[in-house]
Design a protein around this motif. Sequence first.
Motif, PDB file in Angstrom:
ATOM      1  N   PRO A  98       0.825  -1.213   0.000  1.00 19.96           N
ATOM      2  CA  PRO A  98       0.000   0.000   0.000  1.00 19.96           C
ATOM      3  C   PRO A  98       0.861   1.267   0.000  1.00 19.96           C
ATOM      4  O   PRO A  98       1.876   1.344   0.708  1.00 19.96           O
ATOM      5  CB  PRO A  98      -0.810  -0.119   1.300  1.00 19.96           C
ATOM      6  N   GLY A  99       0.471   2.231  -0.822  1.00 10.87           N
ATOM      7  CA  GLY A  99       1.164   3.513  -0.841  1.00 10.87           C
ATOM      8  C   GLY A  99       2.400   3.560  -1.712  1.00 10.87           C
ATOM      9  O   GLY A  99       3.041   4.620  -1.811  1.00 10.87           O
ATOM     10  N   VAL A 100       2.749   2.440  -2.327  1.00 11.73           N
ATOM     11  CA  VAL A 100       3.943   2.392  -3.182  1.00 11.73           C
ATOM     12  C   VAL A 100       3.506   2.185  -4.630  1.00 11.73           C
ATOM     13  O   VAL A 100       2.633   1.365  -4.912  1.00 11.73           O
ATOM     14  CB  VAL A 100       4.891   1.248  -2.764  1.00 11.73           C
ATOM     15  N   SER A 101       4.107   2.933  -5.554  1.00 12.37           N
ATOM     16  CA  SER A 101       3.868   2.711  -6.982  1.00 12.37           C
ATOM     17  C   SER A 101       5.079   2.009  -7.583  1.00 12.37           C
ATOM     18  O   SER A 101       6.189   2.058  -7.036  1.00 12.37           O
ATOM     19  CB  SER A 101       3.589   4.036  -7.700  1.00 12.37           C
ATOM     20  N   TYR A 102       4.853   1.352  -8.735  1.00 13.24           N
ATOM     21  CA  TYR A 102       5.876   0.461  -9.281  1.00 13.24           C
ATOM     22  C   TYR A 102       6.030   0.654 -10.787  1.00 13.24           C
ATOM     23  O   TYR A 102       5.067   0.954 -11.493  1.00 13.24           O
ATOM     24  CB  TYR A 102       5.503  -1.010  -9.034  1.00 13.24           C
ATOM     25  N   THR A 103       7.262   0.437 -11.255  1.00 21.41           N
ATOM     26  CA  THR A 103       7.555   0.303 -12.674  1.00 21.41           C
ATOM     27  C   THR A 103       8.432  -0.919 -12.852  1.00 21.41           C
ATOM     28  O   THR A 103       9.447  -1.063 -12.158  1.00 21.41           O
ATOM     29  CB  THR A 103       8.281   1.539 -13.235  1.00 21.41           C
ATOM     30  N   CYS A 104       8.057  -1.805 -13.763  1.00 23.13           N
ATOM     31  CA  CYS A 104       8.855  -2.991 -14.056  1.00 23.13           C
ATOM     32  C   CYS A 104       9.285  -2.925 -15.521  1.00 23.13           C
ATOM     33  O   CYS A 104       8.443  -2.854 -16.419  1.00 23.13           O
ATOM     34  CB  CYS A 104       8.066  -4.271 -13.800  1.00 23.13           C
ATOM     35  N   ILE A 105      10.596  -2.940 -15.741  1.00 25.60           N
ATOM     36  CA  ILE A 105      11.152  -2.860 -17.096  1.00 25.60           C
ATOM     37  C   ILE A 105      11.830  -4.192 -17.409  1.00 25.60           C
ATOM     38  O   ILE A 105      12.727  -4.626 -16.684  1.00 25.60           O
ATOM     39  CB  ILE A 105      12.171  -1.718 -17.215  1.00 25.60           C
ATOM     40  N   ALA A 106      11.408  -4.839 -18.480  1.00 31.13           N
ATOM     41  CA  ALA A 106      11.975  -6.136 -18.879  1.00 31.13           C
ATOM     42  C   ALA A 106      12.500  -6.040 -20.304  1.00 31.13           C
ATOM     43  O   ALA A 106      12.189  -5.097 -21.047  1.00 31.13           O
ATOM     44  CB  ALA A 106      10.923  -7.233 -18.773  1.00 31.13           C
ATOM     45  N   THR A 107      13.296  -7.030 -20.682  1.00 30.77           N
ATOM     46  CA  THR A 107      13.767  -7.137 -22.062  1.00 30.77           C
ATOM     47  C   THR A 107      13.414  -8.510 -22.620  1.00 30.77           C
ATOM     48  O   THR A 107      13.588  -9.523 -21.925  1.00 30.77           O
ATOM     49  CB  THR A 107      15.288  -6.904 -22.170  1.00 30.77           C
TER      50      THR A 107
END
Length: 352
Positions: free
Chosen positions: A282-291
């Motif tokens: 809760p309260g955390v945003s995320y970005t996931c970058i893959a190849t």
Amino acid sequence: MPTDPIAELRATISEQLGRFWRADPSEDASNDTEVTAPPAVDSPRIGIVSPAPPSRLREDVAAEIAGRLRQERRGFGDLLHQNSDETPGQAALGIATAASLPLGARFKPRGIFEDDWAARPSKERPWPVILIHGTCDTKGIWEILGIQLRADGWAVFAPDYGNRATQPLPQSSQQLGAYIEAVLEVTGAEKAILIGHSQGGLLARYWMRIDGGADHVRHLICISSPNHGTTQGGIASRLVRGPRQESVMRSIIDSWFGPAGMEQIVGSETLLAVNRDGDLEPGVSYTCIATRSDAVVVPPETCFLDPRHAPEGTVRNIYVQDFDRRAVVLHEDMPMDKRVHAIVRTLLEQIN
């Protein structure tokens, strides 16, 4: 009589050189006059006082030094493992030597990145950015991205941890947590932005969930992180057909990546604990970058986090190839890739 230009040039050069180097007494050996040595305080270079003359060692001391050097003389093969001997003092202090490190952690580190503990967040950039390297790597991999983020106005820090991230994740998490708390204390910030490559992203999630650090995180960027695990051996997993092959593969993983290796394999207790009751905090945003070219985190979409049951915009799951469909970016090159840098820098500008 016409002058010889070559002779004049030679004389001029000799005159200029004579201002910097003492003339060789042997050149005047043919002269009848006696050559006298210059005073001890004279210098071969103008304006520099000569150092004191060397001291002669006692014969017994010189012999002892020579004997020690002979004992420590090593061949080329020995030089490759010159730090492989572990002394009792090192063992007692828990200091890792080359022999005690997994094979993957013995490579020469890439890049150099130093912390600037005088850096402070600004009104426009209120959160310090902490870069977390992956297994068998060091914080030197962040050299280029770290410089770019500092140029963008961010206060950037990067820890080394866990004997090049080969220790069990619970131990590394304790070290990472202490480091993050130190950054927040020094900068006066309440939260930080974490960017982790490979194990670095998974370790950040472990610390947030298991060690209760989520309240100190504003945003997490996972770069090719095995958030849901990878298969044993990555693309070589298809070769594992039975218990014997699986045992061999596990032995290879342990030897290369250390205890942290098997913790990142699908089905490990560590992964089950991190992902139990959902992927997000809760309260955390995320970005996931893959190849799509990843041969370590297999399949690469295991990097992605499940956005269900979270407000829209909480999670971004993207491929590098979404922006350059022909890009071939390997797992280990993600922290240094210019496309990844562009994605990270752009997304950080959008966090509010």
